[in-house]
Write a protein that holds these residues in place. Structure first.
Motif, mmCIF file in Angstrom:
data_model
loop_
_atom_site.group_PDB
_atom_site.id
_atom_site.type_symbol
_atom_site.label_atom_id
_atom_site.label_comp_id
_atom_site.label_asym_id
_atom_site.label_seq_id
_atom_site.Cartn_x
_atom_site.Cartn_y
_atom_site.Cartn_z
ATOM 1 N N PHE A 1 -35.394 0.145 56.767
ATOM 2 C CA PHE A 1 -35.817 -0.952 57.638
ATOM 3 C C PHE A 1 -36.584 -2.020 56.874
ATOM 4 O O PHE A 1 -36.346 -3.227 57.074
ATOM 5 C CB PHE A 1 -36.674 -0.425 58.794
ATOM 6 C CG PHE A 1 -37.264 -1.525 59.643
ATOM 7 C CD1 PHE A 1 -36.457 -2.259 60.494
ATOM 8 C CD2 PHE A 1 -38.624 -1.828 59.564
ATOM 9 C CE1 PHE A 1 -36.996 -3.284 61.269
ATOM 10 C CE2 PHE A 1 -39.163 -2.845 60.340
ATOM 11 C CZ PHE A 1 -38.349 -3.574 61.197
ATOM 12 N N GLN A 2 -37.503 -1.642 56.012
ATOM 13 C CA GLN A 2 -38.310 -2.651 55.312
ATOM 14 C C GLN A 2 -37.441 -3.532 54.418
ATOM 15 O O GLN A 2 -37.644 -4.754 54.359
ATOM 16 C CB GLN A 2 -39.420 -1.976 54.512
ATOM 17 C CG GLN A 2 -40.496 -1.328 55.373
ATOM 18 C CD GLN A 2 -41.150 -2.284 56.362
ATOM 19 O OE1 GLN A 2 -41.282 -3.480 56.099
ATOM 20 N NE2 GLN A 2 -41.553 -1.765 57.516
ATOM 21 N N ALA A 3 -36.472 -2.930 53.735
ATOM 22 C CA ALA A 3 -35.575 -3.719 52.885
ATOM 23 C C ALA A 3 -34.730 -4.663 53.739
ATOM 24 O O ALA A 3 -34.508 -5.832 53.370
ATOM 25 C CB ALA A 3 -34.681 -2.801 52.061
ATOM 26 N N TYR A 4 -34.259 -4.159 54.883
ATOM 27 C CA TYR A 4 -33.467 -5.014 55.768
ATOM 28 C C TYR A 4 -34.323 -6.146 56.326
ATOM 29 O O TYR A 4 -33.887 -7.306 56.379
ATOM 30 C CB TYR A 4 -32.877 -4.190 56.906
ATOM 31 C CG TYR A 4 -32.157 -5.045 57.932
ATOM 32 C CD1 TYR A 4 -30.952 -5.671 57.617
ATOM 33 C CD2 TYR A 4 -32.701 -5.251 59.199
ATOM 34 C CE1 TYR A 4 -30.299 -6.479 58.540
ATOM 35 C CE2 TYR A 4 -32.057 -6.057 60.125
ATOM 36 C CZ TYR A 4 -30.854 -6.660 59.794
ATOM 37 O OH TYR A 4 -30.218 -7.460 60.705
ATOM 38 N N ARG A 5 -35.537 -5.832 56.715
ATOM 39 C CA ARG A 5 -36.457 -6.850 57.226
ATOM 40 C C ARG A 5 -36.689 -7.931 56.180
ATOM 41 O O ARG A 5 -36.717 -9.127 56.494
ATOM 42 C CB ARG A 5 -37.765 -6.155 57.616
ATOM 43 C CG ARG A 5 -38.800 -7.017 58.321
ATOM 44 C CD ARG A 5 -40.047 -6.173 58.474
ATOM 45 N NE ARG A 5 -41.111 -6.805 59.227
ATOM 46 C CZ ARG A 5 -42.368 -6.414 59.177
ATOM 47 N NH1 ARG A 5 -42.720 -5.381 58.398
ATOM 48 N NH2 ARG A 5 -43.296 -7.018 59.889
ATOM 49 N N ASP A 6 -36.828 -7.533 54.917
ATOM 50 C CA ASP A 6 -36.991 -8.508 53.834
ATOM 51 C C ASP A 6 -35.759 -9.403 53.719
ATOM 52 O O ASP A 6 -35.870 -10.612 53.465
ATOM 53 C CB ASP A 6 -37.228 -7.797 52.503
ATOM 54 C CG ASP A 6 -38.595 -7.136 52.420
ATOM 55 O OD1 ASP A 6 -39.483 -7.471 53.235
ATOM 56 O OD2 ASP A 6 -38.774 -6.267 51.534
ATOM 57 N N SER A 7 -34.565 -8.826 53.905
ATOM 58 C CA SER A 7 -33.334 -9.619 53.793
ATOM 59 C C SER A 7 -33.224 -10.623 54.938
ATOM 60 O O SER A 7 -32.740 -11.742 54.748
ATOM 61 C CB SER A 7 -32.106 -8.706 53.742
ATOM 62 O OG SER A 7 -31.867 -8.073 54.987
ATOM 63 N N VAL A 8 -33.676 -10.236 56.130
ATOM 64 C CA VAL A 8 -33.683 -11.167 57.262
ATOM 65 C C VAL A 8 -34.621 -12.330 56.969
ATOM 66 O O VAL A 8 -34.284 -13.502 57.187
ATOM 67 C CB VAL A 8 -34.098 -10.439 58.560
ATOM 68 C CG1 VAL A 8 -34.348 -11.438 59.681
ATOM 69 C CG2 VAL A 8 -33.019 -9.450 58.973
#
Length: 275
Positions: A171-178
């Motif tokens: 989730f944190q990596a995806y949140r960073d990509s968003v």
């Protein structure tokens, strides 16, 4: 979770006003995955490989002003997204089942109503297909909070709430990509404009959808006061079954991909293809 790289095979489709980004994987009957507002097509990074493994040609698409799509369109929202989906399905050359999350569900309903020959089925995940009763003060506050000048940190802070329940391990990596995607030139403004979308057109189309449908809702979805009641109301309008996903908020396809995939594959294999 199955590793799934989204960015290596990006394609673009030119539609009036700009280009939308998409990716194709697998082979078989066509399934188009449409994310919700503020999300990227990689929102489906855990669900897509499960559908591919089940024998489907899976297409993941970025909304206007999101991800790799252009951010200078003159119009955003459900109706514009529905036009993009129809253009994409035509480009891909065969009717599709459309899986739409949040406002992507509203766009899918409009597409199915207006072009039934191109939409074989609908899977509506955490669907926003009608306007909720509004408080003018709260509406004004929302517009202020989603102004383009500060919408990126506001959305980043709000995302964990929408993922109520179990969060994906990445989730944190995806949140960073968003966040990174929203910081591209023009994308914060495009997202801010998307937040003004009107779900009224989708609601008006509900009664004219002939395609088989499935409604999937996270039991903890914070966007609805009573997620089960909202799912049941939408399902009644479409004569559709409902699947409630435990330990999931607004994104059960990302939070509980195995159970969400099982529900979708069961629907896809249940005779929803037209003869």
């Amino acid at each position: 979770m199955t590793d799934f790289t989204i960015a290596d095979s990006t394609r673009f489709l030119t539609v009036p006003g700009g280009r939308i980004a998409f990716e194709v994987c697998g082979g078989g009957p066509l399934v188009v995955l449409v994310p919700g507002m503020g999300e990227l097509r990689s929102s489906y990074r855990h669900l897509a490989p499960l559908l591919v493994r089940a024998g489907y040609r899976v297409v993941l698409v970025d909304l206007r002003g999101h991800g790799d799509s252009d951010a200078d369109f003159p119009e955003y929202g459900d109706t514009a997204t529905a036009r993009d989906l129809i253009a994409l399905v035509r480009h891909l050359g065969e009717p599709a089942t459309i899986v739409g999350n949040s406002m992507g569900a509203g766009a899918a309903v409009i597409a199915a109503s207006e072009h039934p020959e191109l939409v074989e089925g609908l899977v509506l995940v955490g669907p926003f297909v009608r306007n909720a009763p509004t408080n003018p003060v709260m509406t004004l506050l929302f517009r202020v909070m989603t102004a383009s000048a500060w919408v990126v940190p506001v959305w980043r802070a709000y995302m964990p709430k929408l993922y109520a329940g179990d969060k994906p391990t990445d989730f944190q990596a995806y949140r960073d990509s968003v966040t990174a995607a929203m910081r591209r030139p023009g994308h914060a403004r495009a997202f801010s404009r998307t937040t003004r979308t009107d779900h009224g057109p989708a609601e008006r189309c509900l009664g004219s959808v002939d395609a088989p449908a499935l409604v999937i809702m996270g039991e903890l979805d914070p966007d609805f006061p009573d997620p089960k009641a909202e799912a049941d109301d939408v399902a009644r309008a479409l004569a559709a079954p409902v699947v409630m996903v435990p330990n999931a908020g607004h994104y059960p396809h990302a939070q509980q991909p195995e159970s969400t995939a099982s529900a979708i594959v069961g629907f896809l294999g249940g005779g929803r293809h037209r003869a």
